[in-house]
Design a protein around this motif. Structure first.
Motif: not given
Lengths: 147, 147, 147
Positions: A16, A19, B1-4, B8-9, B11-12, B82-86, B96-97
């Motif tokens: 992530h 990404a 940009m510095t974390g989310s 992570p579970e 995200y996977a 590069h999947v980005v999740l918010e 966004t991927a």
């Protein structure tokens, strides 16, 4: 080859992180890209060039590099693949990943290449993952040596 | 940009969701692809076209789109990266991927492109991840605008 | 299509397993690649060829296959995408993933293709993930059949 002590949660977190980082770079947000490095981080995006140092140095190097696209409207995309992480004794992670650059111009199909490998050192810096260093190798420069 | 704050579970899980979804699409199983949307889901696969709505509407739009390949045996593959999740305030996820389309014909090498970006809204719907909406941007249409 | 009982931690672990495995293969370390198979593992890297069996058999098959690159300095990279896992009743995992081969020669741009699908059976073998079998399909050989 048969396992890794890196927890799968950390592996997903690194994917992530990459990404976000690479969407920033490809979006032309060089400041945000530089912010994914530690304050003393180094970025060597070609074996032929000296490494850029510090966030300001990295930002400036990217602006300089992208001048060659002035007047040439391009959308670049860096596709990453096969991220391999190794826990280091000092607590950092080493990361080796494939990176393929695609470049698209208006009305056209993507140009494919170069094919690269990124070699990163990742640390946790006040909660967030950041790069202490990145060095990029280019396949077209090394293929002859590898055989 | 510095974390989310996205775990992570999750995200996977999203990466796995995309893998199933896109294998269904590339396999020509349009009903299964449509089933990855919510009942009122929308799918806009080109900025030039109106969005398809509901699973039946999405299935029909895909059958219509693929008529251009009648008599032209192709295997298409959508590579994501590069999947980005918010996390959104309403509990949904924005995603966004990158998406690169490869098209292979018998005996040939893959044609590369177009290079796209997918913009999704993901919700959890009776336990399963589903898309509330997907809108696809195409680099070759926007590169000129971006610079 | 609407979910999977495969835990996200296992999904991330499989992605990392593939990353190590394929970096070994592309790096020419065929012994390490073969070690990612079980002792009785099978590897069928083309529908036209018989499957290689056992680690020694797989290593030998890879050395044999790569003879065609003798005197031709190439760097091959296998890009994987959209890994789909299914838990099997016998405790193994079935895995289906896209694989795109890129081949770069000195001073050149990568050649793209072939576009493949890998069909794996993954087991846990004394703690480590390993392949019980891998069979690779090639899009250019099947595109005609699929339509």
């Amino acid at each position: 080859m048969t396992g890794s002590p890196v927890p799968p949660e950390l592996y997903a977190e690194v994917l992530h992180f990459y990404a976000r980082q690479m969407q920033a770079l490809d979006g032309g947000d060089f400041e945000s890209y530089a912010a994914t490095f530690t304050a003393d981080g180094t970025f060597k995006h070609s074996p032929k060039l000296p490494a850029a140092q510090t966030r300001q140095g990295i930002t400036e190097a990217l602006h300089e590099f992208h001048k060659k696209f002035d007047g040439d409207p391009v959308q670049r995309r860096h596709y990453f693949n096969h991220v391999v992480l190794e826990q280091q004794e000092d607590g950092s992670l080493s990361s080796t990943a494939y990176a393929l650059v695609l470049t698209t111009r208006p009305g056209g199909r993507p140009d494919v290449g170069p094919s690269c490998v990124v070699n990163d050192v990742i640390v946790r810096d006040r909660g967030a993952l950041r790069l202490k260093s990145r060095a990029v190798d280019h396949d077209q420069e090394f293929a002859a040596v590898a055989v």
